[in-house]
Design a protein around this motif. Structure first.
Motif, PDB file in Angstrom:
ATOM      1  N   PRO A 185       0.844  -1.202   0.000  1.00  0.00           N
ATOM      2  CA  PRO A 185       0.000   0.000   0.000  1.00  0.00           C
ATOM      3  C   PRO A 185       0.878   1.249   0.000  1.00  0.00           C
ATOM      4  N   TYR A 186       0.328   2.328  -0.536  1.00  0.00           N
ATOM      5  CA  TYR A 186       1.108   3.561  -0.729  1.00  0.00           C
ATOM      6  C   TYR A 186       1.777   4.030   0.564  1.00  0.00           C
TER       7      TYR A 186
ATOM      8  N   ILE B 189       2.409  -9.636   1.691  1.00  0.00           N
ATOM      9  CA  ILE B 189       1.557  -9.405   0.521  1.00  0.00           C
ATOM     10  C   ILE B 189       0.505  -8.357   0.860  1.00  0.00           C
ATOM     11  N   ASN B 190      -0.014  -7.737  -0.185  1.00  0.00           N
ATOM     12  CA  ASN B 190      -1.071  -6.729  -0.053  1.00  0.00           C
ATOM     13  C   ASN B 190      -2.360  -7.339  -0.598  1.00  0.00           C
ATOM     14  N   PRO B 191      -3.301  -7.730   0.253  1.00  0.00           N
ATOM     15  CA  PRO B 191      -4.499  -8.439  -0.211  1.00  0.00           C
ATOM     16  C   PRO B 191      -5.483  -7.560  -0.957  1.00  0.00           C
TER      17      PRO B 191
ATOM     18  N   VAL C  45      -0.217  -7.409   4.990  1.00  0.00           N
ATOM     19  CA  VAL C  45      -0.400  -6.042   5.464  1.00  0.00           C
ATOM     20  C   VAL C  45      -1.534  -5.423   4.661  1.00  0.00           C
ATOM     21  N   ALA C  46      -2.560  -4.948   5.363  1.00  0.00           N
ATOM     22  CA  ALA C  46      -3.764  -4.452   4.696  1.00  0.00           C
ATOM     23  C   ALA C  46      -4.125  -3.061   5.178  1.00  0.00           C
TER      24      ALA C  46
ATOM     25  N   GLN D 156      -2.556  -4.783  10.318  1.00  0.00           N
ATOM     26  CA  GLN D 156      -3.560  -3.828   9.855  1.00  0.00           C
ATOM     27  C   GLN D 156      -2.962  -2.433   9.929  1.00  0.00           C
ATOM     28  N   GLN D 157      -3.067  -1.684   8.846  1.00  0.00           N
ATOM     29  CA  GLN D 157      -2.514  -0.332   8.848  1.00  0.00           C
ATOM     30  C   GLN D 157      -3.213   0.543   9.882  1.00  0.00           C
ATOM     31  N   VAL D 158      -2.408   1.376  10.528  1.00  0.00           N
ATOM     32  CA  VAL D 158      -2.925   2.399  11.442  1.00  0.00           C
ATOM     33  C   VAL D 158      -2.363   3.738  10.979  1.00  0.00           C
TER      34      VAL D 158
END
Length: 281
Positions: free
Chosen positions: A19-20, A60-62, A92-93, A116-118
């Protein structure tokens, strides 16, 4: 982690189409912590990397390229393949449904966990750091080094007994270089020699750093020097060196997998359904 399972050179860390915010904010912070990090933009090259480097930590980025079914099949194909038994996979999502997250946790081993991104990049970086530390990502090394012996865009100069000497750089990290010069300089460049005007020439930019020689050894007709940069290097120069190291490592990885094919398996199709729908001969 058991001491005998630690690779002294550490593990490569691979992000697949991250993710960016991970790519732009977290990866640079992890690189500052001297983790050896790579990114690729498609899962099609993922198994090529893991084939060449089978003890990689891979995230991986799901939310890219495939749906949950496809990603789970890909992950399971790696987790069930003995050739990839040392690979450590995580997810990592950014934003994912709880039901999908539960499926990943239930149907995959995910030795690197589900992150999980925060919003807080420091908190997120600390979470990755914990995972990497627990899985021996650094091994016994402290700094990431890149071989640059065939790159003509890097060299160094320094004053040796009132004469300017040019050095060929063999490898580099953010704390020093391995350099070569003519063996006739050996008497002038013993260990503990300080080179206050040691200047790294990096892709046309001169970076006056200063260095001290910690090892000096004649090998054939050349003098091999291990040097440490002097303290007080600016953050800007250190970041330029780190970016160069990352670029060289990425080029090396791409060269290492160039002869391996893309992964063209159809992970989006359920094998059981495909078998049912296949017409009989």
């Amino acid at each position: 982690m058991a001491e005998e399972n630690v690779n002294p050179f550490g593990r490569k860390i691979l992000f697949v189409d991250p993710p960016y915010n991970i790519a732009s904010l977290v990866v640079p912070l992890l690189m500052e912590m001297e983790y050896e990090i790579y990114t690729i933009d498609t899962y099609a090259r993922m198994k090529a990397v893991l084939t060449r480097y089978p003890d990689t930590i891979c995230f991986i980025n799901p939310e890219s390229e495939m749906d949950t079914d496809g990603w789970i099949r890909l992950i399971q194909s790696i987790e069930n393949d003995p050739a990839f038994s040392q690979v450590i996979i995580g997810v990592v999502a950014r934003a994912i449904r709880k039901s999908d997250k539960d499926r990943y946790l239930a149907e995959c081993k995910l030795k690197a966990g589900f992150i999980q991104q925060v919003p807080d990049k420091d908190e997120l970086t600390a979470e990755f750091h914990k995972v990497f530390s627990e899985n021996g990502a650094k091994g016994r090394r402290k700094y990431v080094r890149a071989n640059c012996s065939e790159d003509n865009s890097i060299s160094a100069i320094a004053t040796v007994h009132n004469a300017k000497v040019r050095f060929a750089i063999q490898d580099i990290s953010t704390v020093g270089v391995c350099a070569k010069a003519g063996k006739e300089l050996a008497p002038l460049l013993p260990a503990n020699t300080v080179l206050p005007d040691f200047t790294l020439i990096l892709q046309g930019t001169e970076l006056k750093i200063g260095a001290v020689i910690i090892m000096s050894k004649v090998e054939g007709d050349q003098l091999t020097l291990i040097t440490l940069f002097r303290s007080g290097m600016s953050t800007n120069i250190k970041n330029m060196i780190r970016e160069y190291v990352s670029t060289m490592l990425s080029q090396s990885l791409q060269a290492a997998i160039a002869d391996l094919p893309d992964d063209d398996a159809d992970y989006m199709t359920d094998p059981a359904k495909a078998k049912e729908e296949k017409p009989e001969d």
